[in-house]
Enzyme design. Structure first.
Site, PDB file in Angstrom:
ATOM      1  N   GLY A   1       0.702  -2.201   3.761  1.00  0.00           N
ATOM      2  CA  GLY A   1       1.354  -3.498   3.587  1.00  0.00           C
ATOM      3  C   GLY A   1       2.860  -3.384   3.739  1.00  0.00           C
ATOM      4  CB  ALA A   2       5.583  -3.543   2.356  1.00  0.00           C
ATOM      5  CG  MET A   3       7.722   2.879   2.438  1.00  0.00           C
ATOM      6  SD  MET A   3       6.609   3.631   1.217  1.00  0.00           S
ATOM      7  CE  MET A   3       7.786   4.528   0.229  1.00  0.00           C
ATOM      8  CD  GLU A   4       7.445   2.521  -2.792  1.00  0.00           C
ATOM      9  OE1 GLU A   4       6.745   1.910  -1.963  1.00  0.00           O
ATOM     10  OE2 GLU A   4       7.012   3.425  -3.520  1.00  0.00           O
TER      11      GLU A   4
ATOM     12  CD  GLU B   1       6.186  -2.479  -1.114  1.00  0.00           C
ATOM     13  OE1 GLU B   1       6.647  -1.404  -1.545  1.00  0.00           O
ATOM     14  OE2 GLU B   1       4.962  -2.654  -0.920  1.00  0.00           O
TER      15      GLU B   1
ATOM     16  CG  HIS C   1       7.340   0.393  -5.674  1.00  0.00           C
ATOM     17  ND1 HIS C   1       6.704   1.169  -6.619  1.00  0.00           N
ATOM     18  CD2 HIS C   1       6.386   0.080  -4.755  1.00  0.00           C
ATOM     19  CE1 HIS C   1       5.418   1.317  -6.279  1.00  0.00           C
ATOM     20  NE2 HIS C   1       5.200   0.651  -5.157  1.00  0.00           N
TER      21      HIS C   1
ATOM     22  CD  GLU D   1       2.261   2.501  -5.197  1.00  0.00           C
ATOM     23  OE1 GLU D   1       2.239   1.275  -5.404  1.00  0.00           O
ATOM     24  OE2 GLU D   1       3.085   3.041  -4.425  1.00  0.00           O
TER      25      GLU D   1
END
Ligand code: ARG
Ligand code: ZN
Length: 907
Positions: free
Chosen positions: A266-269, A303, A306, A325
């Site tokens: 989905g996405a990355m922080e 994100e 995070h 997570e």
């Protein structure tokens, strides 16, 4: 990447790094075919080390040269490379290491490390992608400060981004330019990121609680700029929410979000530079549905959150993944719930409606948990939220680590209460800011700050499986007591079934209960042995500390035989087994003050019938159903006191995958027959009600689109009623659906009509389906929907999917496209995937073979589609096993795929 004997890594083998890294300086000369990366980092001996050699990691990462303190090293003499480890045995206590590597981003189809997508450069480093960029101690407990110099062609890559703050930029000879970035916060390598390319930007700013102005940016391709506003709104809402609910502020001068079409997750922080799958960031009413809007809000929140839970405090090792997570999913779920409640409160000014909006989100989260995590927890890949071993960490970004991990945090929130939970969070940050820590550190902070003993509770971190709780109640009319007996049991699953695994012990389960009186109202609760002073006198929901294998709870001063409302709000991730009559469940649907349990009672009524029907279908017996559900449905449809979104939840029959999990043997064909029969049974009984309700809902005054939960709920109900109406066989419904498709002014309405037609009346869907493709040909995310809705339609079989796979717009290289077709088929259309001729499995094996060479991480996800093969009826099981074995024997199978297939065949 091929490993002949799979290597298993154990949590118990953790050793601290021999060297710590203080600073990292990187220079990138970006080019699609040949990118040179020069990295310089300073190391010093770790006082806590138990080993002496410096170990660097690399994967498919051509080394040009390496130096220590200016001296060139020679392989064999000064270092050795084994697998992914480069070991330098002789090291001074402090040193400067320089490494040069040569990469080819255009050739990197794994989407890990540095890769090219649509002419732009992106990175993905979590979990072990940094080692595809340079040789480095690529482990989360090595935290350093990074400075990054990017050089690239000025025309092709005008935008150059990395973590932190931009400190310098300018022109270079030869049409190139540069930008230098500095991240003031020490971070592990998995949070490193760079982006270079042609991108447009949406800018805004926000003043944080302490009065500092911060720059906010959302970078997208130019044509998507009109779809970036919702992500920006969501980002601002996230920043506010984290300040207000957790007292956590944005710590950087600027915060950037970048969209990319080719992305594994989905996405990355990444610190200050979040990189998003376009599917998790773009939102516009013309091209995205209400569900998409909700997902964008949730992922942007996730994100962003995070930044504290993950980045400021990170994981010591990857076994601790749920530390960041599970906690961050819990935070994003709470964020979405608070946002929905707030919006509904503003629109309706009524607390009950706000609670119902919250319940809708909770119902959705629990539905997902059951459909994905419960299934995972019963199969070969089952693992505790903090695994004890793995072969490839890429396989452990699972529903268990994320969704069950969130439930485990939620239970702590329930046990402690909001106030003490927040104290626990404060203590966690006070103790561990800037550190890489473990799940035990988290529970210790929670326990120490609250005084609540979490010793037994910690078993949720070490034991896998979904506990089954059996509940039984007894009313003593003479003594006015009600005794609830709870029993818990959790079978060994996954790796726990291997020899030598320890026995499982009872969980500490926060079990929320209420007692409903004959008048439909909650009774005040008083547990025997407690005084009214130490329970809340007016409390009508109590959280029981259920700790033993079997435990009794006696309520006193109970004037009438109650109906218990058990596990309110789904207070623990367990399966509840409880014998209630149809009448009791219908009463609960009508009266339970806990909205979650009202919907739950409906699910039980539906499930009961679906299981019976499935048995009959499997035995070739004629199908028949009673009038209980049609009557309840009619009442619910007519009930104006119910909010539309909540109504939609009540009218949803349990999904096929959940029916399958209730059966000893999985028969997808019988399940499909049973479910479609029950839908049509209800729909035809209610044909008139459905027509009337649809016309009411669809006929209202046209309002400007807004994604708020009240409007979205209305659209969801409209689409659901339309689908039931179509299933009633009424020709007018087809006309209405075609009209809705044509006249829709938003994607939710358009796709709702089209999906229902394709699913229920495929003959009438041909024209709109072709029209849809033409209309949205240039929009990849919408074409994904076009693939998915066909793959998941009732009549679709693998030959149809094969045909779609040959469509010019299909590619295995793009994870969104691949998922739309392949996962849309295997997960949303089990009857098609598990067709009797085994063709679904042949398609599965053929596709994995191709995909594994392109993108191992995604291929391994696809391999998981066979997780439950042992549950299949014998004839299908044989075919599934043959397909699995065929894949197992492929030469050069990647490590993550080999792990999944290996476990599928051996556990
Ligand atoms: N930390 C990311 C998130 O949950 C997920 C990244 C996982 N990436 C991967 N390639 N496995 O937001
Ligand atoms: Zn995450």
């Amino acid at each position: 990447m091929r490993t002949d004997t799979p290597v298993t890594i154990y949590r118990k083998d953790y050793t601290p790094p021999a060297f710590l890294v203080d600073t990292v300086d990187m220079g990138f000369d970006l080019d699609a075919r040949k990118t040179l990366v020069a990295t310089q980092f300073t190391v010093r001996r770790n006082p806590a080390a138990r080993t002496t050699a410096l170990v660097l990691h690399g994967r498919e990462c051509p080394l040009v040269w390496i130096e220590v303190n200016g001296k060139r090293l020679k392989e064999g003499r000064d270092f050795k490379i084994e697998g992914e480890d480069l070991t330098i045995a002789e090291m001074p206590d402090t040193a400067t290491v320089r490494v040069v590597t040569k990469l080819a981003p255009a050739k990197n189809s794994s989407l890990m490390g540095l890769y090219e997508s649509r002419g732009n450069f992106f990175t993905q480093c979590e979990a072990e992608g940094f080692r595809r960029i340079t040789w480095f101690p690529d482990r989360p407990d090595v935290m350093a400060k990074y400075t990054v110099m990017l050089r690239a062609d000025r025309k092709a890559h005008p935008v150059l981004l990395s973590n932190g703050n931009l400190i310098e930029s300018g022109k270079l000879p030869g049409g190139r330019h540069y930008a230098k970035w500095e991240d003031p916060f020490p971070k592990p390598s998995y949070l490193f990121a760079l982006v270079a390319g042609k991108l447009a930007v949406l800018e805004d700013s926000i003043k944080t609680a302490s009065g500092k102005k911060k720059l906010l940016q959302v970078y997208v391709e130019k044509q998507d700029l009109k779809r970036a506003q919702w992500a920006m709104d969501s980002l601002k809402a996230s920043i506010r929410w984290d300040e207000q609910r957790f007292g956590l502020e944005l710590d950087l001068e600027r915060f950037m979000i970048v969209a990319v079409s080719d992305f594994n997750m989905g996405a990355m922080e990444n610190k200050g530079l979040n990189i998003f799958n376009t599917s998790a960031v773009l939102a516009h009413k013309d091209t995205q549905t209400d569900d998409d809007f909700a997902r964008v809000e949730a992922v942007v929140g996730h994100e962003y959150f995070h930044n504290w839970t993950g980045n400021r405090v990170t994981c010591r090792d990857w076994f601790q993944l749920t530390l960041k997570e599970g906690l961050t999913v819990f935070r994003d779920q709470e964020f979405s719930a608070d946002m929905a409640a707030q919006a509904v409160l503003a629109a309706k000014g009524d607390a009950r409606a706000a609670a119902s909006a919250r319940a809708v989100l909770r119902i959705g989260n629990v539905m997902d948990l059951r459909a994905s995590q419960f299934v995972e927890d019963a199969g070969p890949m089952a693992h505790p939220i903090r695994p004890d071993s793995f072969q490839d960490i890429a396989n452990f970004y699972t529903a268990t680590v994320y969704e069950k991990g969130s439930e485990v945090i939620r239970m702590q929130h329930t046990l402690l209460g909001e106030e003490k939970f927040l104290k626990g969070m404060d203590l966690y940050f006070a103790r561990h800011d800037g550190q890489a820590v473990t799940c035990d550190d988290f529970t210790a902070a929670m326990q120490d700050a609250s005084g609540v003993d979490l010793t037994q509770f910690r078993r949720w971190y070490s034991q896998a499986g979904t506990p089954v709780v059996e509940a039984g109640g007894e009313y003593d009319a003479a003594a006015h007591t009600y005794t609830l007996t709870l029993k818990q049991h959790c079978a060994k699953v996954g790796v726990e079934t291997l020899p030598g695994a320890p026995e499982k012990l009872p969980f500490h389960i926060p079990f929320a209960v209420g007692l409903i009186g004959p008048d439909g109202h909650d009774m005040p609760l008083q547990l025997s042995g407690s005084t009214t002073a130490d329970t809340h006198t007016h409390a009508t929901t109590l959280v029981l500390d259920f700790r033993e294998a079997e435990q009794r709870f006696t309520f006193v001063n109970v004037p009438h035989a109650p109906l218990p409302s058990l596990l309110r709000g789904f207070s623990a991730p367990v399966t509840l087994s409880w014998d209630a009559s149809d009448e009791q469940l219908a009463f609960q649907v009508a009266h339970d003050s806990d909205a979650f349990n009202r919907a739950e009672a409906m699910q039980r009524l539906g499930m009961r019938r679906l299981l019976k029907l499935t048995q009959r279908a499997a035995a070739g017996q004629p199908l028949e159903a009673d009038a209980v559900l049609p009557e309840l449905f009619a009442k619910i449809l007519a009930d104006d006191s119910l909010d539309a979104a909540f109504k939609t939840e009540l009218l949803m029959l349990p999904p096929e995958v959940m029916i399958g999990e209730q059966m000893d043997e999985l028969d997808a064909t019988a399940i499909r027959a049973a479910r479609v029969f029950l839908i049509k049974h209800i729909a035809s009984a209610l044909k008139k009600d459905l027509a009337r309700t649809y016309r009411q809902l669809a006929g209202g005054k046209a309002r400007a689109y807004s994604p708020d939960p009240v409007s979205a709920g209305r659209r969801a109900l409209t689409n659901m009623v339309l689908a039931y109406w179509l299933d009633s066989g009424d020709a007018d419904a087809v006309k209405a659906a075609l009209a809705q498709y044509k006249q829709a002014d938003n994607m939710t309405a358009r796709l709702g009509a089209l999906a229902a037609l394709v699913n229920i009346v495929p003959d009438a869907a041909e024209k709109p389906l072709a029209d849809f493709y033409k209309r949205y040909e240039d929009n990849a995310l919408v074409i994904d929907k076009w693939f998915r809705l066909q793959a998941s339609a009732r009549s679709t079989r693998s030959r149809d999917v094969l045909k779609l796979a040959r469509h010019k717009a299909f590619t295995l290289k793009n994870p969104n496209r691949m998922r739309a077709l392949v996962f849309g088929f295997a997960m949303s259309n089990p009857a098609g995937f598990h067709a009797a001729d085994g063709s679904g499995y042949a398609f599965w094996a053929d596709t994995i073979e191709k995909l594994d060479r392109i993108n191992p991480e995604i291929a391994a996800r696809m391999a998981r589609l066979m997780d439950r093969w042992r549950k299949l009826a014998p004839a299908l099981r044989v075919q599934a096993e043959a397909a699995l074995k065929r894949v197992a024997q492929l030469k050069g199978l990647s490590k993550p795929t080999a792990e999944v297939i290996g476990k599928s065949l051996s556990i």
